[in-house]
Scaffold this motif. Sequence first.
Motif, PDB file in Angstrom:
ATOM      1  N   ALA A  30     -44.678   3.418 -53.471  1.00 10.01           N
ATOM      2  CA  ALA A  30     -43.729   3.389 -52.356  1.00 10.01           C
ATOM      3  C   ALA A  30     -44.431   2.961 -51.071  1.00 10.01           C
ATOM      4  N   HIS A  31     -45.637   3.453 -50.854  1.00 14.81           N
ATOM      5  CA  HIS A  31     -46.414   3.064 -49.673  1.00 14.81           C
ATOM      6  C   HIS A  31     -46.710   1.558 -49.700  1.00 14.81           C
ATOM      7  N   ASN A  32     -47.155   1.063 -50.856  1.00 15.83           N
ATOM      8  CA  ASN A  32     -47.483  -0.362 -50.989  1.00 15.83           C
ATOM      9  C   ASN A  32     -46.259  -1.258 -50.818  1.00 15.83           C
ATOM     10  N   LEU A  33     -45.078  -0.724 -51.143  1.00 13.16           N
ATOM     11  CA  LEU A  33     -43.822  -1.468 -50.962  1.00 13.16           C
ATOM     12  C   LEU A  33     -43.274  -1.335 -49.539  1.00 13.16           C
ATOM     13  N   GLY A  34     -43.915  -0.501 -48.736  1.00 13.71           N
ATOM     14  CA  GLY A  34     -43.462  -0.307 -47.359  1.00 13.71           C
ATOM     15  C   GLY A  34     -42.217   0.545 -47.233  1.00 13.71           C
ATOM     16  N   LEU A  35     -41.964   1.403 -48.207  1.00 18.36           N
ATOM     17  CA  LEU A  35     -40.782   2.255 -48.149  1.00 18.36           C
ATOM     18  C   LEU A  35     -41.000   3.351 -47.099  1.00 18.36           C
ATOM     19  N   LEU A  52     -30.631  15.740 -44.374  1.00 20.61           N
ATOM     20  CA  LEU A  52     -30.279  14.485 -43.712  1.00 20.61           C
ATOM     21  C   LEU A  52     -31.229  13.356 -44.114  1.00 20.61           C
ATOM     22  N   GLN A  53     -32.472  13.675 -44.345  1.00 21.25           N
ATOM     23  CA  GLN A  53     -33.457  12.662 -44.712  1.00 21.25           C
ATOM     24  C   GLN A  53     -33.294  12.188 -46.157  1.00 21.25           C
ATOM     25  N   LEU A  54     -32.480  12.890 -46.933  1.00 19.90           N
ATOM     26  CA  LEU A  54     -32.217  12.440 -48.305  1.00 19.90           C
ATOM     27  C   LEU A  54     -31.510  11.088 -48.318  1.00 19.90           C
ATOM     28  N   ARG A  55     -30.789  10.769 -47.242  1.00 13.19           N
ATOM     29  CA  ARG A  55     -30.119   9.458 -47.148  1.00 13.19           C
ATOM     30  C   ARG A  55     -31.127   8.320 -47.230  1.00 13.19           C
ATOM     31  N   LEU A  56     -32.323   8.579 -46.785  1.00 12.28           N
ATOM     32  CA  LEU A  56     -33.413   7.612 -46.847  1.00 12.28           C
ATOM     33  C   LEU A  56     -34.133   7.695 -48.195  1.00 12.28           C
ATOM     34  N   LEU A  57     -34.380   8.900 -48.653  1.00  7.09           N
ATOM     35  CA  LEU A  57     -35.196   9.126 -49.840  1.00  7.09           C
ATOM     36  C   LEU A  57     -34.493   8.752 -51.146  1.00  7.09           C
ATOM     37  N   ILE A  58     -33.230   9.092 -51.284  1.00  8.69           N
ATOM     38  CA  ILE A  58     -32.523   8.871 -52.554  1.00  8.69           C
ATOM     39  C   ILE A  58     -32.469   7.392 -52.938  1.00  8.69           C
ATOM     40  N   PRO A  59     -32.099   6.474 -52.045  1.00  8.67           N
ATOM     41  CA  PRO A  59     -32.097   5.061 -52.455  1.00  8.67           C
ATOM     42  C   PRO A  59     -33.491   4.570 -52.879  1.00  8.67           C
ATOM     43  N   GLU A  60     -34.523   5.077 -52.234  1.00  8.18           N
ATOM     44  CA  GLU A  60     -35.882   4.699 -52.627  1.00  8.18           C
ATOM     45  C   GLU A  60     -36.193   5.191 -54.035  1.00  8.18           C
ATOM     46  N   LEU A  61     -35.819   6.428 -54.328  1.00  6.96           N
ATOM     47  CA  LEU A  61     -36.071   6.975 -55.659  1.00  6.96           C
ATOM     48  C   LEU A  61     -35.270   6.240 -56.730  1.00  6.96           C
ATOM     49  N   ILE A  62     -34.033   5.883 -56.415  1.00  4.77           N
ATOM     50  CA  ILE A  62     -33.215   5.124 -57.374  1.00  4.77           C
ATOM     51  C   ILE A  62     -33.874   3.778 -57.668  1.00  4.77           C
ATOM     52  N   ARG A  63     -34.302   3.102 -56.618  1.00  5.08           N
ATOM     53  CA  ARG A  63     -34.980   1.805 -56.791  1.00  5.08           C
ATOM     54  C   ARG A  63     -36.229   1.957 -57.660  1.00  5.08           C
ATOM     55  N   LEU A  64     -37.038   2.955 -57.362  1.00  5.58           N
ATOM     56  CA  LEU A  64     -38.278   3.148 -58.110  1.00  5.58           C
ATOM     57  C   LEU A  64     -38.011   3.588 -59.550  1.00  5.58           C
ATOM     58  N   ALA A  65     -36.961   4.356 -59.760  1.00  2.08           N
ATOM     59  CA  ALA A  65     -36.605   4.764 -61.122  1.00  2.08           C
ATOM     60  C   ALA A  65     -36.235   3.553 -61.982  1.00  2.08           C
ATOM     61  N   GLN A  66     -35.728   2.506 -61.334  1.00  2.00           N
ATOM     62  CA  GLN A  66     -35.326   1.298 -62.056  1.00  2.00           C
ATOM     63  C   GLN A  66     -36.461   0.297 -62.210  1.00  2.00           C
ATOM     64  N   GLU A  67     -37.393   0.268 -61.244  1.00  2.00           N
ATOM     65  CA  GLU A  67     -38.389  -0.804 -61.202  1.00  2.00           C
ATOM     66  C   GLU A  67     -39.806  -0.386 -61.561  1.00  2.00           C
ATOM     67  N   ALA A  68     -40.130   0.879 -61.425  1.00  2.00           N
ATOM     68  CA  ALA A  68     -41.511   1.331 -61.602  1.00  2.00           C
ATOM     69  C   ALA A  68     -41.869   1.434 -63.087  1.00  2.00           C
ATOM     70  N   PRO A  69     -43.163   1.433 -63.406  1.00  5.32           N
ATOM     71  CA  PRO A  69     -43.592   1.667 -64.788  1.00  5.32           C
ATOM     72  C   PRO A  69     -43.087   3.024 -65.286  1.00  5.32           C
ATOM     73  N   THR A  70     -43.116   3.211 -66.579  1.00 10.95           N
ATOM     74  CA  THR A  70     -42.479   4.354 -67.235  1.00 10.95           C
ATOM     75  C   THR A  70     -42.806   5.702 -66.613  1.00 10.95           C
TER      76      THR A  70
END
Length: 99
Positions: A30-35, A52-70
Amino acid sequence: MPISVHLRTYTGETLAICSHPSINALCLRAHNLGLPGLGHVDPEDNTVFNRLQLRLLIPELIRLAQEAPTGEAEAARELLALTEQMQSKPHHVLLFNGD
Protein backbone atom coordinates in the motif's frame (compact mmCIF):
# COMPACT_ATOMS: atom_id res chain seq x y z
CA MET A 1 7.84 -8.07 14.56
CA PRO A 2 4.61 -8.52 12.59
CA ILE A 3 1.81 -5.99 12.66
CA SER A 4 -1.42 -7.14 14.27
CA VAL A 5 -4.75 -5.34 13.94
CA HIS A 6 -7.12 -5.00 16.88
CA LEU A 7 -10.77 -4.02 16.82
CA ARG A 8 -11.14 -2.06 20.04
CA THR A 9 -13.60 0.03 21.92
CA TYR A 10 -12.54 3.54 22.90
CA THR A 11 -12.09 2.25 26.44
CA GLY A 12 -9.40 -0.16 25.20
CA GLU A 13 -11.32 -3.44 25.25
CA THR A 14 -10.17 -5.71 22.40
CA LEU A 15 -13.11 -7.32 20.57
CA ALA A 16 -11.22 -9.05 17.75
CA ILE A 17 -7.67 -9.45 16.47
CA CYS A 18 -6.22 -10.12 13.03
CA SER A 19 -2.63 -11.34 13.10
CA HIS A 20 -2.24 -12.57 9.53
CA PRO A 21 1.47 -12.95 8.73
CA SER A 22 1.13 -10.90 5.51
CA ILE A 23 -0.17 -7.68 7.09
CA ASN A 24 3.32 -6.14 7.02
CA ALA A 25 3.73 -6.95 3.33
CA LEU A 26 0.23 -5.64 2.61
CA CYS A 27 1.02 -2.32 4.30
CA LEU A 28 4.33 -2.09 2.42
CA ARG A 29 2.53 -2.72 -0.89
CA ALA A 30 0.00 0.00 0.00
CA HIS A 31 2.87 2.37 0.80
CA ASN A 32 4.60 1.59 -2.52
CA LEU A 33 1.30 2.24 -4.34
CA GLY A 34 0.94 5.59 -2.57
CA LEU A 35 -2.30 4.65 -0.85
CA PRO A 36 -3.06 7.36 1.73
CA GLY A 37 -4.63 5.14 4.43
CA LEU A 38 -3.04 1.73 4.67
CA GLY A 39 0.10 3.09 3.06
CA HIS A 40 0.74 5.25 6.12
CA VAL A 41 0.53 2.52 8.75
CA ASP A 42 3.64 2.80 10.91
CA PRO A 43 5.23 -0.67 11.23
CA GLU A 44 7.07 0.44 14.37
CA ASP A 45 4.26 2.16 16.26
CA ASN A 46 0.48 2.19 16.61
CA THR A 47 -1.76 3.55 13.86
CA VAL A 48 -5.47 4.05 14.60
CA PHE A 49 -8.41 4.31 12.19
CA ASN A 50 -11.82 5.46 13.42
CA ARG A 51 -15.19 4.83 11.73
CA LEU A 52 -14.98 7.95 9.55
CA GLN A 53 -11.55 6.94 8.27
CA LEU A 54 -12.96 3.61 7.06
CA ARG A 55 -14.23 5.53 4.01
CA LEU A 56 -10.59 5.78 2.99
CA LEU A 57 -9.42 2.38 4.21
CA ILE A 58 -12.15 0.08 2.85
CA PRO A 59 -11.68 0.93 -0.87
CA GLU A 60 -7.94 0.39 -0.45
CA LEU A 61 -8.49 -3.01 1.15
CA ILE A 62 -10.96 -4.02 -1.57
CA ARG A 63 -8.45 -3.04 -4.26
CA LEU A 64 -5.65 -4.95 -2.55
CA ALA A 65 -7.85 -8.00 -1.97
CA GLN A 66 -8.37 -8.13 -5.74
CA GLU A 67 -4.85 -7.26 -6.94
CA ALA A 68 -2.34 -8.40 -4.32
CA PRO A 69 -0.62 -11.81 -4.21
CA THR A 70 -2.49 -14.56 -2.37
CA GLY A 71 -1.18 -14.06 1.18
CA GLU A 72 -1.62 -10.30 1.08
CA ALA A 73 -5.08 -10.66 -0.48
CA GLU A 74 -6.07 -13.00 2.37
CA ALA A 75 -4.84 -10.44 4.90
CA ALA A 76 -6.85 -7.71 3.15
CA ARG A 77 -10.00 -9.85 3.29
CA GLU A 78 -9.47 -10.53 7.00
CA LEU A 79 -9.08 -6.80 7.62
CA LEU A 80 -12.24 -6.13 5.61
CA ALA A 81 -14.07 -8.51 7.94
CA LEU A 82 -12.92 -6.41 10.90
CA THR A 83 -14.14 -3.23 9.18
CA GLU A 84 -17.57 -4.84 8.71
CA GLN A 85 -17.78 -5.51 12.43
CA MET A 86 -16.67 -1.97 13.15
CA GLN A 87 -19.16 -0.22 10.85
CA SER A 88 -22.13 -1.40 12.85
CA LYS A 89 -20.73 -0.27 16.20
CA PRO A 90 -20.12 3.31 17.30
CA HIS A 91 -17.07 4.19 19.38
CA HIS A 92 -14.78 1.50 17.96
CA VAL A 93 -11.37 1.80 16.31
CA LEU A 94 -8.99 -0.36 14.30
CA LEU A 95 -5.58 -0.29 15.93
CA PHE A 96 -2.67 -1.39 13.76
CA ASN A 97 -0.16 -2.49 16.38
CA GLY A 98 3.33 -2.19 14.98
CA ASP A 99 6.42 -2.96 16.98
